[in-house]
Design a protein around this motif. Structure first.
Motif, PDB file in Angstrom:
ATOM      1  N   ASP B  29       0.857  -1.291  -0.230  1.00 11.86           N
ATOM      2  CA  ASP B  29      -0.074   0.033   0.022  1.00 11.86           C
ATOM      3  C   ASP B  29       1.022   1.305   0.022  1.00 11.86           C
ATOM      4  OD1 ASP B  29      -2.145  -1.610  -0.046  1.00 11.86           O
ATOM      5  OD2 ASP B  29      -2.736  -1.355   1.929  1.00 11.86           O
ATOM      6  N   ALA B  30       1.898   1.289   0.877  1.00 17.68           N
ATOM      7  CA  ALA B  30       2.749   2.619   0.861  1.00 17.68           C
ATOM      8  C   ALA B  30       3.404   2.462  -0.550  1.00 17.68           C
ATOM      9  CB  ALA B  30       3.813   2.350   1.941  1.00 17.68           C
ATOM     10  N   THR B  31       3.951   1.841  -1.334  1.00 14.83           N
ATOM     11  CA  THR B  31       4.436   1.910  -2.585  1.00 14.83           C
ATOM     12  C   THR B  31       3.534   2.271  -3.693  1.00 14.83           C
ATOM     13  OG1 THR B  31       6.276   0.022  -2.041  1.00 14.83           O
ATOM     14  CG2 THR B  31       5.497   0.733  -4.331  1.00 14.83           C
ATOM     15  N   ASN B  32       2.257   1.797  -3.330  1.00 13.49           N
ATOM     16  CA  ASN B  32       1.106   2.335  -4.315  1.00 13.49           C
ATOM     17  C   ASN B  32       0.877   3.598  -4.068  1.00 13.49           C
ATOM     18  OD1 ASN B  32       1.125  -0.069  -5.413  1.00 13.49           O
ATOM     19  ND2 ASN B  32      -0.411  -0.970  -4.451  1.00 13.49           N
ATOM     20  N   ALA B  33       0.505   4.045  -2.592  1.00  3.01           N
ATOM     21  CA  ALA B  33       0.333   5.452  -2.311  1.00  3.01           C
ATOM     22  C   ALA B  33       1.304   6.440  -2.813  1.00  3.01           C
ATOM     23  CB  ALA B  33       0.333   5.479  -0.727  1.00  3.01           C
ATOM     24  N   PHE B  34       2.618   5.938  -2.676  1.00  2.00           N
ATOM     25  CA  PHE B  34       3.823   6.855  -3.008  1.00  2.00           C
ATOM     26  C   PHE B  34       3.818   7.077  -4.630  1.00  2.00           C
ATOM     27  CE2 PHE B  34       8.414   7.537  -3.820  1.00  2.00           C
ATOM     28  CZ  PHE B  34       8.798   8.481  -3.240  1.00  2.00           C
ATOM     29  N   GLY B  35       3.589   6.031  -5.147  1.00  2.00           N
ATOM     30  CA  GLY B  35       3.727   5.918  -6.784  1.00  2.00           C
ATOM     31  C   GLY B  35       2.260   6.490  -7.509  1.00  2.00           C
ATOM     32  N   ASP B  36       1.250   6.785  -6.784  1.00  2.00           N
ATOM     33  CA  ASP B  36      -0.026   7.179  -7.315  1.00  2.00           C
ATOM     34  C   ASP B  36      -0.376   8.358  -6.657  1.00  2.00           C
ATOM     35  OD1 ASP B  36       0.033   4.915  -8.732  1.00  2.00           O
ATOM     36  OD2 ASP B  36      -1.495   3.885  -7.491  1.00  2.00           O
ATOM     37  N   SER B  37       0.464   8.754  -5.574  1.00  2.00           N
ATOM     38  CA  SER B  37       0.200  10.391  -4.814  1.00  2.00           C
ATOM     39  C   SER B  37      -1.268   9.837  -4.343  1.00  2.00           C
ATOM     40  CB  SER B  37       0.117  11.533  -5.746  1.00  2.00           C
ATOM     41  OG  SER B  37       1.407  11.553  -6.220  1.00  2.00           O
ATOM     42  N   ALA B 112       5.447  13.065  -4.972  1.00  2.00           N
ATOM     43  CA  ALA B 112       6.636  13.135  -4.220  1.00  2.00           C
ATOM     44  C   ALA B 112       7.990  12.564  -4.923  1.00  2.00           C
ATOM     45  CB  ALA B 112       6.589  12.150  -2.863  1.00  2.00           C
ATOM     46  N   ILE B 113       7.791  11.995  -6.018  1.00  2.70           N
ATOM     47  CA  ILE B 113       8.679  11.237  -7.009  1.00  2.70           C
ATOM     48  C   ILE B 113       9.140  12.681  -8.010  1.00  2.70           C
ATOM     49  CG2 ILE B 113       9.464   9.455  -8.306  1.00  2.70           C
ATOM     50  CD1 ILE B 113       7.233   7.998  -7.298  1.00  2.70           C
ATOM     51  N   PRO B 114      10.517  12.645  -7.713  1.00  5.02           N
ATOM     52  CA  PRO B 114      11.085  14.014  -8.533  1.00  5.02           C
ATOM     53  C   PRO B 114      10.981  13.299 -10.065  1.00  5.02           C
ATOM     54  CG  PRO B 114      12.459  13.512  -7.198  1.00  5.02           C
ATOM     55  CD  PRO B 114      11.479  12.339  -6.953  1.00  5.02           C
ATOM     56  N   ARG B 115      10.990  14.156 -11.314  1.00  7.53           N
ATOM     57  CA  ARG B 115      11.006  13.580 -12.584  1.00  7.53           C
ATOM     58  C   ARG B 115      12.224  12.715 -12.663  1.00  7.53           C
ATOM     59  NH1 ARG B 115      11.718  19.188 -12.799  1.00  7.53           N
ATOM     60  NH2 ARG B 115      13.834  19.787 -13.499  1.00  7.53           N
ATOM     61  N   GLY B 116      12.200  11.774 -13.668  1.00 11.37           N
ATOM     62  CA  GLY B 116      13.191  11.120 -14.041  1.00 11.37           C
ATOM     63  C   GLY B 116      13.341   9.907 -12.969  1.00 11.37           C
ATOM     64  N   LEU B 117      12.817   9.952 -11.855  1.00 10.57           N
ATOM     65  CA  LEU B 117      13.230   8.844 -10.849  1.00 10.57           C
ATOM     66  C   LEU B 117      11.957   7.799 -10.909  1.00 10.57           C
ATOM     67  CD1 LEU B 117      15.086  10.682  -8.221  1.00 10.57           C
ATOM     68  CD2 LEU B 117      15.957   8.734  -9.440  1.00 10.57           C
ATOM     69  N   LYS B 118      10.830   8.249 -11.616  1.00 10.82           N
ATOM     70  CA  LYS B 118       9.581   7.336 -11.416  1.00 10.82           C
ATOM     71  C   LYS B 118       9.663   5.654 -11.549  1.00 10.82           C
ATOM     72  CE  LYS B 118       4.856   6.787 -11.788  1.00 10.82           C
ATOM     73  NZ  LYS B 118       3.751   7.030 -10.770  1.00 10.82           N
ATOM     74  N   LYS B 119      10.609   5.243 -12.451  1.00 13.75           N
ATOM     75  CA  LYS B 119      10.660   3.962 -12.897  1.00 13.75           C
ATOM     76  C   LYS B 119      11.738   3.351 -11.593  1.00 13.75           C
ATOM     77  CE  LYS B 119      12.750   1.502 -16.774  1.00 13.75           C
ATOM     78  NZ  LYS B 119      13.366   1.545 -17.803  1.00 13.75           N
ATOM     79  N   THR B 120      12.772   4.139 -11.368  1.00 11.72           N
ATOM     80  CA  THR B 120      13.566   3.674 -10.230  1.00 11.72           C
ATOM     81  C   THR B 120      12.916   3.468  -8.889  1.00 11.72           C
ATOM     82  OG1 THR B 120      15.340   4.959 -11.015  1.00 11.72           O
ATOM     83  CG2 THR B 120      15.719   3.909  -9.051  1.00 11.72           C
ATOM     84  N   PHE B 121      12.043   4.271  -8.582  1.00 11.63           N
ATOM     85  CA  PHE B 121      11.046   4.271  -7.294  1.00 11.63           C
ATOM     86  C   PHE B 121      10.141   3.292  -7.524  1.00 11.63           C
ATOM     87  CE2 PHE B 121      12.988   8.179  -5.791  1.00 11.63           C
ATOM     88  CZ  PHE B 121      13.329   7.794  -4.618  1.00 11.63           C
ATOM     89  N   THR B 122       9.684   3.068  -8.454  1.00 11.11           N
ATOM     90  CA  THR B 122       8.807   1.742  -8.806  1.00 11.11           C
ATOM     91  C   THR B 122       9.103   0.404  -8.354  1.00 11.11           C
ATOM     92  OG1 THR B 122       7.498   3.200 -10.417  1.00 11.11           O
ATOM     93  CG2 THR B 122       7.212   0.647 -10.345  1.00 11.11           C
ATOM     94  N   ARG B 123      10.563   0.199  -9.055  1.00  8.54           N
ATOM     95  CA  ARG B 123      11.496  -0.891  -8.963  1.00  8.54           C
ATOM     96  C   ARG B 123      11.905  -0.885  -7.660  1.00  8.54           C
ATOM     97  NH1 ARG B 123      12.205  -5.754  -9.743  1.00  8.54           N
ATOM     98  NH2 ARG B 123      14.201  -6.314  -9.850  1.00  8.54           N
ATOM     99  N   MET B 124      12.332   0.070  -6.986  1.00  5.72           N
ATOM    100  CA  MET B 124      12.471  -0.356  -5.436  1.00  5.72           C
ATOM    101  C   MET B 124      11.343  -0.618  -4.411  1.00  5.72           C
ATOM    102  SD  MET B 124      14.827   3.243  -4.332  1.00  5.72           S
ATOM    103  CE  MET B 124      16.321   2.447  -3.361  1.00  5.72           C
ATOM    104  N   GLY B 125      10.302   0.002  -4.908  1.00  7.86           N
ATOM    105  CA  GLY B 125       8.829  -0.717  -4.242  1.00  7.86           C
ATOM    106  C   GLY B 125       8.674  -1.829  -4.639  1.00  7.86           C
ATOM    107  N   ALA B 126       8.825  -2.358  -5.661  1.00  7.70           N
ATOM    108  CA  ALA B 126       8.486  -3.703  -5.837  1.00  7.70           C
ATOM    109  C   ALA B 126       9.752  -4.769  -5.483  1.00  7.70           C
ATOM    110  CB  ALA B 126       8.761  -3.920  -7.366  1.00  7.70           C
TER     111      ALA B 126
END
Lengths: 213, 213
Positions: B29-37, B112-126
């Motif tokens: 849930d935290a990862t989804n909340a972070f990714g989707d605001s 909360a995710i700066p541009r260019g880092l979306k993919k990296t944080f999605t992967r970290m969350g996964a």
């Protein structure tokens, strides 16, 4: 048998005090290395954290032996179980001191402290050093009044942590992303250091009173 | 008496699995909340971490009761002592999920995710979600092979953590100090989450083999 047992408990307490005193030295050095960009001192901090981890592991082994052989109950059991958790917190405090020293080393010969935050970080470092000293005092004296002092110091630290973010997010540091990263991490490390000091205080409260609040 | 004791040990194990499964839900849930605001989801994460803390405290009390009444030895003692430490790590994992959700809430309706880092944080969350799942599996199955998988996942996470800093310190984010702070903290939270998963794995290794390495 009872005499042997009392001796074991004293040894647990003495070793906790010993580790806590080493943590005081480590956070003092880390704070100085960070403030003065002293890379040689930073290296020493990084080495000493490993020594604290070894002492922590040895203490864990001692507590497990006591649990297995001497079956403590009541406040004796609380001390032994608490020692397992307190050693983990003390090790984490040493790790955080190490992280602070690493920031100083990474940025050397530059300073890891962004402009305008020198005073704040000096104060945070002094609070961490004071909290570590209070933790050692609490473990040595088992005086409940010290628990309150540790909690109060942690409140001061949390306020400074909030202040760092305000400053970093103001418009002063926009040309210095490294400074923003360093300040963010350093402030977080200081704040977590205080949290672990409070954890030790809570464990001592549990030992002294049998309750966690 | 032996039957009662075995039942207590099973209960310790079951409660650890239960808490670990809640951590899987919380970090998902935290990862989804972070990714989707998603601020409503972030609020739920923040509430669920408190529930995990309560379950952790209740488990600690159970382990202390077992130590006091049933004097376990050998691998039984390692499980009970390990449970004390594992519950602390699981609670910290829930805290870190909470911190990730808090970042999403602070920045809402911005991301909360700066541009260019979306993919990296999605992967970290996964990776965090996968590690939490492996921790629950390890606690349930007590299969030593899962320990290795957890360590491998943590290596991947550490690599991504280093990548975030490279990106943040490149010249792309100089006009966005908030983004630098958020990325620095979020990356640190993800990395620490993985460290605590590894701590649980180490405790299970200690339980299964009697050694820490």
């Amino acid at each position: 048998m009872r005499e042997v047992f009392q001796q074991s408990l004293r040894e647990v307490q003495e070793r906790l005090v010993e580790i806590a005193e080493l943590v005081v030295g480590t956070i003092t050095d880390a704070t100085n290395a960070f403030g003065d960009s002293d890379v040689a001192l930073a290296e020493r901090v990084i080495d000493s954290a490993d020594q604290i981890e070894e002492l922590g592991s040895a203490l864990d082994q001692l507590t497990i032996d006591i649990l297995a052989r001497q079956q403590p109950v009541a406040s004796d059991l609380r001390l032994v179980v608490g020692a397992l958790r307190m050693s983990a917190s003390l090790e984490r405090m040493a790790d955080l001191a190490q992280h602070i020293a690493q920031l100083a080393r990474y940025r050397y010969p530059e300073s890891a402290i962004p402009r305008g935050l020198k005073k704040t970080f000096t104060r945070m470092g002094a609070l961490d050093v004071e909290m570590a000293g209070k933790v050692a005092e609490l473990l040595r004296t088992q005086e409940a009044s010290v628990i309150v002092e540790i909690r109060d110091l942690d409140d001061d630290l949390d306020e400074l942590h909030a202040k760092v973010f305000e400053k970093v997010l103001s418009d002063k540091l926009t040309d210095n992303p490294t400074g923003v990263v360093d300040a963010t991490l350093a402030s977080r490390y200081h704040e977590r250091f205080g949290d672990h000091a409070v954890s030790v205080a809570k464990q001592m409260q549990f030992f002294l009173s049998g309750t966690m609040d």
